[in-house]
Write an enzyme that holds these catalytic residues in place. Structure first.
Site, PDB file in Angstrom:
ATOM      1  N   ARG A 151      41.214  50.344  19.758  1.00 12.65           N
ATOM      2  CA  ARG A 151      41.974  48.851  19.824  1.00 12.65           C
ATOM      3  C   ARG A 151      43.266  48.902  20.387  1.00 12.65           C
ATOM      4  NH1 ARG A 151      39.807  46.686  13.725  1.00 12.65           N
ATOM      5  NH2 ARG A 151      37.620  47.163  14.114  1.00 12.65           N
ATOM      6  N   CYS A 170      48.056  39.548  37.688  1.00  9.46           N
ATOM      7  CA  CYS A 170      47.014  40.214  38.553  1.00  9.46           C
ATOM      8  C   CYS A 170      46.532  41.592  37.767  1.00  9.46           C
ATOM      9  CB  CYS A 170      47.682  40.542  39.955  1.00  9.46           C
ATOM     10  SG  CYS A 170      47.922  39.148  41.049  1.00  9.46           S
ATOM     11  N   ALA A 287      51.794  37.206  50.632  1.00  6.74           N
ATOM     12  CA  ALA A 287      51.031  35.830  50.590  1.00  6.74           C
ATOM     13  C   ALA A 287      51.456  35.251  49.295  1.00  6.74           C
ATOM     14  CB  ALA A 287      49.724  35.990  50.693  1.00  6.74           C
TER      15      ALA A 287
END
Length: 288
Positions: A151, A170, A287
């Site tokens: 965990r 991300c 970007a």
């Protein structure tokens, strides 16, 4: 590193052209995994010079629980500045300032930084206060008391707060694993910009693994990097093709201050890179 070049080559040869949120366009694959045994050296890209200073400061910023770019800007790290700058440009207060002038305002004015420098509840906020839970503290304590636990998971993806973030995480999920007194880390990254982002992410989580291993008393194991949408932006094709012509060099060694016993006590000066001999840097536009 061969693992990185293999990923880049695989995408260039087998990826699918897709549209994306930024309007740039990508060549993309779905589902890819790389393994890095840290006994082989520190996995910092040698086929282009990589900004280790930015990597370390960003990681320390995460660990602090900080979400405002002021700490980064004060240390001349601009890797997160594009997003708040874009937000500022779309406001009524924008008066034609360049991104450098915007950074100077962040650096010089706490009031301006407070208003325009915060990214919302991104990584540091989730790591240290995920709905009231300090995930870092939980993992460190579990490693010390129950290292066989399954965990030991650290999540930056909080669906309830995604809409408040300038850029949703991300690199979203981390799990720690101990066997034979060696600590390993696996990262699941939902989205990976292979030219600009992935080299940072590999090095960043390798550093994080080293730091956690030191403060919990474990030897170093492996970093496992799992990527969902691994993509190369169309305006990075030339840069990637240049890298693919370069032969990887010997990996450097990263030395860290052995006297540090708490993650929160690490400073930039506690890290020393030895034997790094990269090819020249290759520039590319992020970007946003």
């Amino acid at each position: 590193m061969k693992q990185y070049l293999d990923l880049a080559r695989h995408i260039m040869e087998n990826g699918t052209l897709k549209s994306d949120r930024t309007g740039t366009g990508t060549k993309s694959i779905f589902g890819y995994q790389m393994f890095f045994d840290l006994k082989d050296g520190f996995p910092l890209l040698t086929t282009k010079k990589t900004f280790l200073k930015g990597i370390i400061h960003e990681l320390l910023w995460f660990i602090k629980g900080d979400t405002n770019i002021k700490y980064l800007v004060d240390n001349n790290v601009g890797i997160w500045t594009d997003w708040p700058y874009k937000n500022y440009m779309n406001s009524s207060e924008y008066q034609g300032e360049s991104i450098k002038e915007f950074s100077d305002k962040i650096r010089q004015s706490d009031e301006f930084a407070k208003k325009w420098g915060d990214l919302g509840p991104v990584y540091g906020s989730q790591w240290r206060n995920f709905n009231g839970v300090d995930q870092i503290e939980y993992i460190i304590n579990t490693l010390k008391t129950n290292p066989d636990s399954r965990r030991m998971v650290l999540s930056a993806w909080n669906p309830a707060e995604i809409g408040q973030m300038m850029l949703p995480p991300c690199h979203t999920l981390i799990q720690f694993y101990v066997v034979d007194n060696k600590l390993s880390l696996q990262l699941y990254q939902r989205s990976g910009d292979v030219f600009l982002g992935i080299p940072f992410n590999i090095a960043s989580y390798a550093v994080f693994l080293m730091m956690v291993a030191q403060v919990t008393g474990f030897e170093l194991g492996s970093f496992v990097h799992t990527i969902g949408d691994a993509h190369i932006y169309t305006n990075h094709f030339d840069q990637i093709n240049l890298q693919l012509t370069r032969t990887p060099r010997r990996l450097p060694i990263l030395k860290i201050n052995k006297s540090i016993t708490r993650l929160e006590d690490f400073k930039y000066e506690d890290f020393e890179l030895v034997g790094y001999d990269p090819y020249p840097p290759i520039k590319g536009v992020v970007a946003v």
